[in-house]
Design a protein around this motif. Structure first.
Motif, PDB file in Angstrom:
ATOM      1  N   ASN A   1      57.462  52.373  69.276  1.00 25.42           N
ATOM      2  CA  ASN A   1      57.169  51.810  70.583  1.00 25.42           C
ATOM      3  C   ASN A   1      56.252  52.717  71.401  1.00 25.42           C
ATOM      4  OD1 ASN A   1      57.464  49.881  72.707  1.00 25.42           O
ATOM      5  ND2 ASN A   1      58.753  51.374  73.741  1.00 25.42           N
ATOM      6  N   ILE A   2      56.586  54.018  71.435  1.00 30.56           N
ATOM      7  CA  ILE A   2      55.760  54.927  72.238  1.00 30.56           C
ATOM      8  C   ILE A   2      54.351  55.016  71.661  1.00 30.56           C
ATOM      9  CG2 ILE A   2      55.449  57.363  72.874  1.00 30.56           C
ATOM     10  CD1 ILE A   2      58.208  57.495  73.722  1.00 30.56           C
TER      11      ILE A   2
ATOM     12  N   VAL B   1      52.583  51.817  72.737  1.00 31.84           N
ATOM     13  CA  VAL B   1      52.217  51.866  74.155  1.00 31.84           C
ATOM     14  C   VAL B   1      51.010  52.776  74.354  1.00 31.84           C
ATOM     15  CG1 VAL B   1      52.948  52.634  76.429  1.00 31.84           C
ATOM     16  CG2 VAL B   1      54.519  51.384  74.992  1.00 31.84           C
ATOM     17  N   SER B   2      51.023  53.916  73.659  1.00 34.85           N
ATOM     18  CA  SER B   2      49.916  54.857  73.830  1.00 34.85           C
ATOM     19  C   SER B   2      48.621  54.275  73.293  1.00 34.85           C
ATOM     20  CB  SER B   2      50.225  56.170  73.109  1.00 34.85           C
ATOM     21  OG  SER B   2      51.489  56.629  73.486  1.00 34.85           O
TER      22      SER B   2
ATOM     23  N   VAL C   1      47.706  51.200  73.061  1.00 34.15           N
ATOM     24  CA  VAL C   1      47.169  50.139  73.916  1.00 34.15           C
ATOM     25  C   VAL C   1      46.211  50.728  74.931  1.00 34.15           C
ATOM     26  CG1 VAL C   1      47.741  48.427  75.673  1.00 34.15           C
ATOM     27  CG2 VAL C   1      49.192  48.685  73.702  1.00 34.15           C
ATOM     28  N   SER C   2      46.541  51.943  75.399  1.00 32.50           N
ATOM     29  CA  SER C   2      45.772  52.480  76.511  1.00 32.50           C
ATOM     30  C   SER C   2      44.749  53.521  76.091  1.00 32.50           C
ATOM     31  CB  SER C   2      46.729  53.039  77.558  1.00 32.50           C
ATOM     32  OG  SER C   2      47.887  53.512  76.965  1.00 32.50           O
TER      33      SER C   2
ATOM     34  N   GLN D   1      49.695  45.885  70.415  1.00 34.54           N
ATOM     35  CA  GLN D   1      50.283  44.769  71.154  1.00 34.54           C
ATOM     36  C   GLN D   1      51.106  43.875  70.248  1.00 34.54           C
ATOM     37  OE1 GLN D   1      50.469  44.344  74.112  1.00 34.54           O
ATOM     38  NE2 GLN D   1      48.585  44.496  75.259  1.00 34.54           N
TER      39      GLN D   1
ATOM     40  N   ARG E   1      54.536  45.286  69.477  1.00 34.30           N
ATOM     41  CA  ARG E   1      55.454  45.181  70.605  1.00 34.30           C
ATOM     42  C   ARG E   1      55.927  43.747  70.813  1.00 34.30           C
ATOM     43  NH1 ARG E   1      55.710  48.754  74.817  1.00 34.30           N
ATOM     44  NH2 ARG E   1      55.403  47.168  76.390  1.00 34.30           N
ATOM     45  N   MET E   2      54.985  42.799  70.722  1.00 36.44           N
ATOM     46  CA  MET E   2      55.359  41.419  71.004  1.00 36.44           C
ATOM     47  C   MET E   2      56.193  40.828  69.880  1.00 36.44           C
ATOM     48  SD  MET E   2      51.854  40.384  72.964  1.00 36.44           S
ATOM     49  CE  MET E   2      52.065  38.652  73.298  1.00 36.44           C
TER      50      MET E   2
ATOM     51  N   ARG F   1      58.285  42.540  68.046  1.00 34.31           N
ATOM     52  CA  ARG F   1      59.607  43.136  68.248  1.00 34.31           C
ATOM     53  C   ARG F   1      60.328  42.420  69.389  1.00 34.31           C
ATOM     54  NH1 ARG F   1      61.453  46.778  71.782  1.00 34.31           N
ATOM     55  NH2 ARG F   1      63.221  48.106  71.200  1.00 34.31           N
ATOM     56  N   ALA F   2      59.597  42.202  70.491  1.00 35.65           N
ATOM     57  CA  ALA F   2      60.233  41.560  71.653  1.00 35.65           C
ATOM     58  C   ALA F   2      60.687  40.142  71.313  1.00 35.65           C
ATOM     59  CB  ALA F   2      59.268  41.539  72.829  1.00 35.65           C
TER      60      ALA F   2
ATOM     61  N   LEU G   1      63.787  40.379  69.154  1.00 35.45           N
ATOM     62  CA  LEU G   1      64.951  40.834  69.918  1.00 35.45           C
ATOM     63  C   LEU G   1      65.482  39.713  70.803  1.00 35.45           C
ATOM     64  CD1 LEU G   1      64.181  44.517  70.932  1.00 35.45           C
ATOM     65  CD2 LEU G   1      65.543  43.609  69.055  1.00 35.45           C
TER      66      LEU G   1
ATOM     67  N   VAL H   1      44.711  50.739  84.454  1.00 32.60           N
ATOM     68  CA  VAL H   1      44.435  51.244  83.105  1.00 32.60           C
ATOM     69  C   VAL H   1      43.317  50.435  82.453  1.00 32.60           C
ATOM     70  CG1 VAL H   1      45.385  51.445  80.780  1.00 32.60           C
ATOM     71  CG2 VAL H   1      46.732  52.172  82.748  1.00 32.60           C
TER      72      VAL H   1
ATOM     73  N   LEU I   1      39.522  51.571  81.283  1.00 27.17           N
ATOM     74  CA  LEU I   1      39.016  51.365  79.923  1.00 27.17           C
ATOM     75  C   LEU I   1      37.739  50.529  79.936  1.00 27.17           C
ATOM     76  CD1 LEU I   1      42.310  50.761  77.927  1.00 27.17           C
ATOM     77  CD2 LEU I   1      40.895  52.804  77.988  1.00 27.17           C
TER      78      LEU I   1
ATOM     79  N   THR J   1      45.186  57.245  80.927  1.00 26.95           N
ATOM     80  CA  THR J   1      45.670  55.880  80.744  1.00 26.95           C
ATOM     81  C   THR J   1      47.053  55.861  80.086  1.00 26.95           C
ATOM     82  OG1 THR J   1      44.340  55.786  78.740  1.00 26.95           O
ATOM     83  CG2 THR J   1      43.439  54.758  80.695  1.00 26.95           C
ATOM     84  N   ILE J   2      47.265  56.757  79.115  1.00 30.07           N
ATOM     85  CA  ILE J   2      48.585  56.809  78.475  1.00 30.07           C
ATOM     86  C   ILE J   2      49.632  57.197  79.505  1.00 30.07           C
ATOM     87  CG2 ILE J   2      50.019  58.062  76.817  1.00 30.07           C
ATOM     88  CD1 ILE J   2      47.653  58.184  74.971  1.00 30.07           C
TER      89      ILE J   2
ATOM     90  N   THR K   1      50.455  54.180  81.613  1.00 27.35           N
ATOM     91  CA  THR K   1      51.165  53.155  80.850  1.00 27.35           C
ATOM     92  C   THR K   1      52.605  53.572  80.587  1.00 27.35           C
ATOM     93  OG1 THR K   1      49.066  52.899  79.724  1.00 27.35           O
ATOM     94  CG2 THR K   1      50.855  51.537  78.976  1.00 27.35           C
ATOM     95  N   LEU K   2      52.809  54.841  80.209  1.00 27.30           N
ATOM     96  CA  LEU K   2      54.167  55.317  79.958  1.00 27.30           C
ATOM     97  C   LEU K   2      55.016  55.175  81.210  1.00 27.30           C
ATOM     98  CD1 LEU K   2      53.825  58.563  77.815  1.00 27.30           C
ATOM     99  CD2 LEU K   2      54.684  56.335  77.125  1.00 27.30           C
TER     100      LEU K   2
ATOM    101  N   ASN L   1      60.302  45.632  77.403  1.00 28.86           N
ATOM    102  CA  ASN L   1      60.095  44.385  76.668  1.00 28.86           C
ATOM    103  C   ASN L   1      59.066  43.453  77.299  1.00 28.86           C
ATOM    104  OD1 ASN L   1      61.611  44.878  74.489  1.00 28.86           O
ATOM    105  ND2 ASN L   1      63.474  43.950  75.309  1.00 28.86           N
TER     106      ASN L   1
ATOM    107  N   ARG M   1      45.963  41.776  78.924  1.00 29.54           N
ATOM    108  CA  ARG M   1      44.714  42.204  79.557  1.00 29.54           C
ATOM    109  C   ARG M   1      44.154  41.083  80.344  1.00 29.54           C
ATOM    110  NH1 ARG M   1      41.648  46.865  76.218  1.00 29.54           N
ATOM    111  NH2 ARG M   1      43.446  47.634  75.164  1.00 29.54           N
TER     112      ARG M   1
END
Lengths: 315, 279
Positions: free
Chosen positions: A135-136, A139-140, A142-143, A196, A199-200, A202-203, A206, B208, B212, B260-261, B264-265, B274, B279
């Motif tokens: 997950n982390i 997330v990282s 994505v950005s 993405q 994550r989606m 998984r979501a 769940l 973010v 980008l 950005t990280i 986001t975190l 969840n 975007r």
């Protein structure tokens, strides 16, 4: 019937939106004073030459008529003539589009299975270290800008290890050659869209796993892997397919950066070059193709969720 | 939305990811505000180390393709990367939230009109929209800010409209109406406070994406123009250094990624993990 109606409505809505987009693109690109003739002839051209060229290009017509002509041209596959090298835009775009689609298809073939695998496994092992790390990382990613992934990839694999080439070409002669020239762009693009999707996926899983029939199956002693794959996955397939299609659309942004970095002769590179030379008809045509592709993917995502909804499947 | 937490939930420790996020955000905010004063050299000063020097104690981030101190270039560029993106994001969210509230409260043709316009705008990929705008209007700073803002208004609009519609249907709004409160009061005192948190987290995520987008545009050479440089432009101008694995290529890109990280975190931790990032 209900479902067919919904699908038809979505398709019509998509086409209508695309029409509005074409107005935006046309107006945005022709709103400025000083038109194409100035770009072609320069500012010191004689008034007669300017008037002649304006007539030849149809620029003396009123704007709504020009828009309709442009739209008709787009629909019949003749989006006009490039201002810079005077070639028909259709001819310029054709091979570039094939190249871009090739890159996109390769990326999808790599990214989608991998993302599904990661998403499903992290749902199975929910709450474990594996899940949290996935997950982390997602997330990282994505950005992170695509050009960071690309430059690090080039420095590691092209400059230091010399495994791959820093330039990409669509010419594939052997498997090794394809790996050398296409691995880096495909991997860069994949990372961007996978995050993405994981994550989606998984979501979505769940969400289903929290329902009571799953609880029942769990109480009956069904093993976690079987629980997810046999009981939950079929019901999450719709949202997951939806997520996949939606995230493939973010490929359209990434491909612009990646084609430029790796000098890949695709449509996005053509568009960026056209912006640099302010070749407006070419920019407009490329923009419309991108928007159409985006619309198709969003529509596909919509259709996935409609088709997978059993309540709409009756009769 | 996540499941409702019990009202008397015990105060939990702030998750590590959020702590890291807060630290990174504060760090970059300081750099953006004071970067140019902290920089050891001016943005254009050529130091005595040659081009693409490696990292050293004298020049912690090496030098760029002209032999300028990379640390100073990054510190001067922070204002462009963080400042311009922040301005565009705030504009986008102000406009988006206002339109969203308007559409949700008025409904009818106003809602239909704004929603259709948002649908059309959202179906142009952001970078493609940016390319068309830049081709037509050039790359001046106001054009870039407005372009990024307009590009992200529809997303903000959709979220605020959905939130406002949800809240508008709740009992306490009915009560306020029955009390005889006007629309302005209900908007200001009842609806807006209740949507502030999701709107703020949305603003963070949007920031973010704007960072980008703008740095991607600069990387293509179609963003902020020399002699000014944001971090995307720094990557572009040093790209030949990639063959010497010079820090000058990677450092600005890493700077963007850390910024950005971090955000986001932070947002991911604050709003539960969840939710979708669209975007």
């Amino acid at each position: 019937m209900l479902m067919l109606g919904m699908i038809l409505r979505r398709v019509c809505g998509g086409l209508l939106t695309l029409l509005v987009v074409s107005v935006v693109v046309f107006v945005g690109a022709s709103i400025l004073p000083g038109d194409a003739t100035e770009a072609i002839l320069g500012q010191s051209a004689s008034p007669e030459a300017v008037a002649g060229l304006r007539q030849a290009l149809g620029l003396d017509l009123p704007a709504p008529e020009r828009y309709l002509r442009w739209l008709a041209g787009l629909l019949t596959g003749d989006p006009g003539i490039s201002l810079i090298n005077r070639m028909p835009i259709g001819q310029l775009i054709g091979p570039r589009l094939t190249n871009s689609l090739f890159l996109a298809a390769l990326t999808a073939a790599v990214a989608v299975p991998l993302a599904l695998l990661l998403g499903v496994t992290s749902a199975i092992w929910r709450g474990t270290a594996y899940d949290r790390v996935t997950n982390i990382t997602a997330v990282s990613l994505v950005s992170v800008p695509e050009f960071l992934l690309a430059t690090i990839g080039v420095i590691l694999f092209a400059v230091q290890l010399r495994w791959a080439s820093a330039m990409a070409t669509p010419v594939v002669d052997s498997l090794g050659g394809a790996l050398r020239t296409l691995a880096l762009p495909v991997l860069t693009l994949s990372f961007g869209i996978m995050a993405q999707m994981v994550r989606m996926t998984r979501a979505a899983l769940l969400g289903v796993l929290d329902s009571s029939y799953i609880e029942m199956a769990r109480l009956k002693g069904v093993r976690p892997a079987r629980l997810v794959l046999r009981h939950a996955l079929p019901n999450a397939a719709g949202p997951i397919a939806n997520a996949v299609a939606l995230n493939l659309s973010s490929l359209l942004g990434g491909v612009i950066i990646v084609e430029v970095i790796f000098s890949y002769p695709g449509l996005a590179k053509l568009a960026v070059d056209a912006v640099e030379t302010r070749d407006m008809p070419l920019v407009q045509a490329c923009a419309m193709i991108f928007c159409a592709a985006f619309m198709i993917l969003v529509l596909a995502a919509d259709l996935c969720s409609i088709l997978s909804n059993p309540r709409l499947r009756v009769r | 939305m996540s499941a409702a937490a019990p009202i008397t939930a015990p105060r939990r420790r702030i998750p590590a990811a959020v702590q890291i996020g807060i630290a990174l955000v504060l760090f970059w905010a300081t750099l953006a505000a004071f970067g140019p004063y902290l920089a050891p050299y001016s943005a254009g000063y050529v130091v005595n180390a040659g081009p693409f020097a490696p990292m050293s104690t004298a020049y912690p981030l090496g030098t760029d393709y002209l032999g300028r101190d990379m640390l100073s270039r990054i510190l001067h560029g922070a204002r462009y990367t963080v400042g311009v993106a922040l301005l565009a994001t705030v504009l986008a969210c102000l406009a988006g939230t206002t339109l969203g509230l308007l559409a949700a409260v008025r409904r009818g043709w106003i809602d239909a009109l704004i929603s259709r316009a948002a649908d059309a705008l959202i179906s142009i990929p952001h970078l493609m929209f940016a390319l068309v705008v830049v081709a037509a209007f050039g790359t001046s700073l106001p054009v870039l800010v407005l372009m990024a803002a307009v590009s992200y208004v529809p997303g903000s609009f959709r979220i605020s409209r959905a939130l406002a519609l949800d809240i508008n249907a709740m009992d306490f709004i009915q009560v306020a109406r029955a009390r005889g409160e006007g629309t302005a009061y209900i908007l200001r005192e009842e609806i807006l406070p209740n949507m502030l948190f999701p709107v703020m987290t949305d603003l963070g995520l949007r920031f973010v994406f704007v960072v980008l987008l703008l740095s991607g545009l600069s990387f293509l050479g179609l963003g902020i123009q020399p002699p000014n440089a944001d971090w995307g432009a720094l990557v572009r101008e040093n790209i030949v250094g990639i063959y010497e694995a010079a820090p000058a290529v990677v450092v600005p890109a890493v700077a963007i990624a850390i910024l950005t990280i971090g955000i986001t975190l932070l947002i991911d931790g604050l709003s539960g993990s969840n939710h979708e990032i669209v975007r």
